[in-house]
Design an enzyme around this catalytic site. Sequence first.
Site, PDB file in Angstrom:
ATOM      1  N   LYS A  38      -1.698 -10.684  59.994  1.00 38.56           N
ATOM      2  CA  LYS A  38      -0.285 -10.528  60.368  1.00 38.56           C
ATOM      3  C   LYS A  38       0.199  -9.161  59.871  1.00 38.56           C
ATOM      4  O   LYS A  38       0.011  -8.158  60.523  1.00 38.56           O
ATOM      5  CB  LYS A  38       0.551 -11.662  59.761  1.00 38.56           C
ATOM      6  CG  LYS A  38       0.434 -12.998  60.492  1.00 38.56           C
ATOM      7  CD  LYS A  38      -0.775 -13.775  60.116  1.00 38.56           C
ATOM      8  CE  LYS A  38      -0.737 -15.197  60.620  1.00 38.56           C
ATOM      9  NZ  LYS A  38      -2.001 -15.894  60.393  1.00 38.56           N
ATOM     10  N   ASP A  84       1.927 -17.669  49.775  1.00 34.98           N
ATOM     11  CA  ASP A  84       1.212 -17.575  51.039  1.00 34.98           C
ATOM     12  C   ASP A  84       1.837 -16.353  51.715  1.00 34.98           C
ATOM     13  O   ASP A  84       2.919 -16.427  52.287  1.00 34.98           O
ATOM     14  CB  ASP A  84       1.414 -18.857  51.848  1.00 34.98           C
ATOM     15  CG  ASP A  84       0.772 -18.779  53.219  1.00 34.98           C
ATOM     16  OD1 ASP A  84       0.402 -17.670  53.650  1.00 34.98           O
ATOM     17  OD2 ASP A  84       0.643 -19.825  53.879  1.00 34.98           O
ATOM     18  N   ALA A 131       1.200 -14.122  54.191  1.00 31.12           N
ATOM     19  CA  ALA A 131       0.827 -13.595  55.505  1.00 31.12           C
ATOM     20  C   ALA A 131       1.827 -12.551  56.024  1.00 31.12           C
ATOM     21  O   ALA A 131       1.436 -11.537  56.577  1.00 31.12           O
ATOM     22  CB  ALA A 131       0.704 -14.745  56.502  1.00 31.12           C
ATOM     23  N   PHE A 142       2.631 -24.063  56.447  1.00 27.38           N
ATOM     24  CA  PHE A 142       2.034 -23.792  57.755  1.00 27.38           C
ATOM     25  C   PHE A 142       0.885 -24.787  57.939  1.00 27.38           C
ATOM     26  O   PHE A 142       0.375 -25.333  56.961  1.00 27.38           O
ATOM     27  CB  PHE A 142       1.526 -22.347  57.839  1.00 27.38           C
ATOM     28  CG  PHE A 142       0.967 -22.041  59.198  1.00 27.38           C
ATOM     29  CD1 PHE A 142       1.810 -22.007  60.301  1.00 27.38           C
ATOM     30  CD2 PHE A 142      -0.384 -21.842  59.395  1.00 27.38           C
ATOM     31  CE1 PHE A 142       1.297 -21.773  61.574  1.00 27.38           C
ATOM     32  CE2 PHE A 142      -0.892 -21.602  60.667  1.00 27.38           C
ATOM     33  CZ  PHE A 142      -0.055 -21.573  61.757  1.00 27.38           C
ATOM     34  N   ASP A 143       0.454 -25.022  59.173  1.00 31.60           N
ATOM     35  CA  ASP A 143      -0.512 -26.112  59.384  1.00 31.60           C
ATOM     36  C   ASP A 143      -1.854 -25.900  58.679  1.00 31.60           C
ATOM     37  O   ASP A 143      -2.507 -26.871  58.289  1.00 31.60           O
ATOM     38  CB  ASP A 143      -0.687 -26.476  60.863  1.00 31.60           C
ATOM     39  CG  ASP A 143      -0.996 -25.311  61.756  1.00 31.60           C
ATOM     40  OD1 ASP A 143      -1.252 -24.213  61.220  1.00 31.60           O
ATOM     41  OD2 ASP A 143      -0.998 -25.479  62.984  1.00 31.60           O
ATOM     42  N   HIS A 202      -2.829 -30.356  67.866  1.00 31.14           N
ATOM     43  CA  HIS A 202      -2.116 -29.817  69.028  1.00 31.14           C
ATOM     44  C   HIS A 202      -2.888 -28.680  69.696  1.00 31.14           C
ATOM     45  O   HIS A 202      -2.586 -28.308  70.810  1.00 31.14           O
ATOM     46  CB  HIS A 202      -0.704 -29.360  68.653  1.00 31.14           C
ATOM     47  CG  HIS A 202      -0.665 -28.240  67.681  1.00 31.14           C
ATOM     48  ND1 HIS A 202      -0.938 -28.394  66.346  1.00 31.14           N
ATOM     49  CD2 HIS A 202      -0.381 -26.928  67.850  1.00 31.14           C
ATOM     50  CE1 HIS A 202      -0.812 -27.236  65.740  1.00 31.14           C
ATOM     51  NE2 HIS A 202      -0.487 -26.323  66.626  1.00 31.14           N
ATOM     52  N   TYR A 207     -24.522  -4.129  51.893  1.00 31.47           N
ATOM     53  CA  TYR A 207     -24.251  -5.527  51.544  1.00 31.47           C
ATOM     54  C   TYR A 207     -23.391  -5.620  50.290  1.00 31.47           C
ATOM     55  O   TYR A 207     -22.423  -6.365  50.240  1.00 31.47           O
ATOM     56  CB  TYR A 207     -25.569  -6.290  51.318  1.00 31.47           C
ATOM     57  CG  TYR A 207     -25.336  -7.767  51.099  1.00 31.47           C
ATOM     58  CD1 TYR A 207     -25.360  -8.654  52.172  1.00 31.47           C
ATOM     59  CD2 TYR A 207     -25.063  -8.265  49.821  1.00 31.47           C
ATOM     60  CE1 TYR A 207     -25.111 -10.001  51.979  1.00 31.47           C
ATOM     61  CE2 TYR A 207     -24.815  -9.606  49.624  1.00 31.47           C
ATOM     62  CZ  TYR A 207     -24.844 -10.477  50.702  1.00 31.47           C
ATOM     63  OH  TYR A 207     -24.590 -11.805  50.514  1.00 31.47           O
TER      64      TYR A 207
HETATM   65  N1  F0G Z   1      -0.331 -18.942  56.318  1.00 26.49           N
HETATM   66  C1  F0G Z   1       0.591 -18.719  57.258  1.00 26.49           C
HETATM   67  C2  F0G Z   1       2.036 -18.658  56.878  1.00 26.49           C
HETATM   68  C3  F0G Z   1       0.203 -18.557  58.588  1.00 26.49           C
HETATM   69  O1  F0G Z   1       1.127 -18.348  59.510  1.00 26.49           O
HETATM   70  C4  F0G Z   1      -1.170 -18.612  58.913  1.00 26.49           C
HETATM   71  C5  F0G Z   1      -1.619 -18.451  60.286  1.00 26.49           C
HETATM   72  C6  F0G Z   1      -2.094 -18.835  57.885  1.00 26.49           C
HETATM   73  C7  F0G Z   1      -1.637 -18.995  56.594  1.00 26.49           C
HETATM   74  C8  F0G Z   1      -3.559 -18.924  58.157  1.00 26.49           C
HETATM   75  O2  F0G Z   1      -4.093 -17.690  58.412  1.00 26.49           O
HETATM   76  O3  F0G Z   1      -4.939 -17.752  60.759  1.00 26.49           O
HETATM   77  O4  F0G Z   1      -5.707 -16.014  59.129  1.00 26.49           O
HETATM   78  O5  F0G Z   1      -6.429 -18.354  58.876  1.00 26.49           O
HETATM   79  N2  F0G Z   1      -0.863 -18.411  61.267  1.00 26.49           N
HETATM   80  C9  F0G Z   1      -1.198 -18.149  62.638  1.00 26.49           C
HETATM   81  C10 F0G Z   1       0.021 -18.354  63.485  1.00 26.49           C
HETATM   82  C11 F0G Z   1      -2.405 -18.817  63.146  1.00 26.49           C
HETATM   83  O6  F0G Z   1      -0.112 -18.376  64.723  1.00 26.49           O
HETATM   84  O7  F0G Z   1       1.123 -18.440  62.955  1.00 26.49           O
HETATM   85  P1  F0G Z   1      -5.366 -17.447  59.357  1.00 26.49           P
END
Ligand code: F0G
Length: 463
Positions: A261, A218, A220, A127-128, A453, A73
């Site tokens: 990613k 950010d 990713a 990103f969304d 969406h 843990y």
């Molecule tokens: N930031 C970016 C630029 C992303 O593309 C994503 C996720 C996230 C943050 C959030 O990360 O999914 O690990 O919580 N993008 C995916 C996509 C879902 O399909 O582009 P997460």
Amino acid sequence: MSSSQYAEPFRIKAVEMLKKTTPEHRREALEKVAWNVFQLKAEDVYIDCLTDSGTSAMSNRQWAALMMGDESYAGCESFYRFEAAIKDLTGFPFVVPTHQGRAADNLLGRMFYKGHNYKFVVTNMAFDSTRGAAMNFDMWAEDLLDDPGYDSQSYHPFKGNMSPQKLEDFIKKHGREAIGMVIMTITCNTNGGQPVSMANIKECGEIAHKYGLPYFADAARCFENCYFIKEREEGYKDKDIRDIAREMFSYFDGATMSIKKDGLVNMGGYFCCRDEELYHRAANDNMAYEGFQTYGGLAGRDLEAIAIGMYEGSDYEYLKGRIGQVEYLGKRLDEFGVPFVRPTGGNGVYVDARLFYKDIPPEKFPGLCLAADAYLVSGIRIAELGASAFAVKQPDGTIKLPEIDYVRIAISRRVYTNSHMDIIAETLGELYKSGSPNFKGMDKKDWGRADSHFNSHYIPEFK
Ligand code: F0G
């Protein structure tokens, strides 16, 4: 140009059979989910290009490392290997694990936005999930992408750049007290997986700091971004990807990353920072949502896979093959004249839906029609990242469509071969030449928040 330029830089040790379906089966499957490909069962999909997130194939070394997972843990050995890799590759001294990127986004929100009266988070293009995290704190993520990033057809090496001018103007107009922080998304997923230059990362950081604003990455797809810097920006040709990453992160106060990613794993995220006080607050806050500071929602075996995946994901030969495959798909689509964001970015090819189905008006969602057609014709799943994904219902009830209307063909890392790219290119090439065989347009049944969406119901208007 020899064919070895696009050769996959790996050989395959374990395989997963693909399933082919009939057109009748696909039509029934799509009808059942109200024409929203997000809602399809994966087993009904032949080539899945919905996302490049969490879909990588792990290497033999990663699979072997899973057995070394220390599932204690607190204070597990695996955490220290995870932490060492991330500290080494980012230069940040403090790391908090999270189960995925958006958990780190939310942590950022709770630390920086909560209890203030900020109105905005400022980004190159959110990103969304970044937008969602801001909206959870009654804020808006404002996109300040530089103009070339909005034009899908013209060439620019760094279409993910934020406009320094727009950034400074925005801060002056609204005041520092209205803004929570500045976030640079590297690469910029929403407009095509487009890279941000080192010069732009540095300059926007200087502006943010001039006004006392925190500046976060950010991250990713940070290593894909570094690859483009190496290939396209003066002064980086002879530098190692990992040194480029260290320099890139040095301009930020902290970073969040969806490791799903560029970390080449199926699950994982982190929050990093330079400030010790902030780290202690983050680790404490995270306890209520993700867990103790040495696991943060991840199993010991996940941490092991990440510790290796972060190095494999920042390997030059790997990145060359990975981004080369995306470029190869672009080259094949070009043979059919398909309009997509040029040059191709890091994680996929983004088709310009308004130019692809010119006879379907933007408010009738040409991108949704294309995603449905690609599935019906070949069982390929691609995602609309345009009018349906990013339209906003305004307070007066009118719908504001976004400036860009793309359909993303996201390429999973180390998963598909160039023969699969050929199938995708031929399918889209045929659809582009003949127009939609099925649709005059689509309507959306419900208008909710920015992320609706995923589960919207659509009503097609058939030909
Ligand atoms: N930031 C970016 C630029 C992303 O593309 C994503 C996720 C996230 C943050 C959030 O990360 O999914 O690990 O919580 N993008 C995916 C996509 C879902 O399909 O582009 P997460």
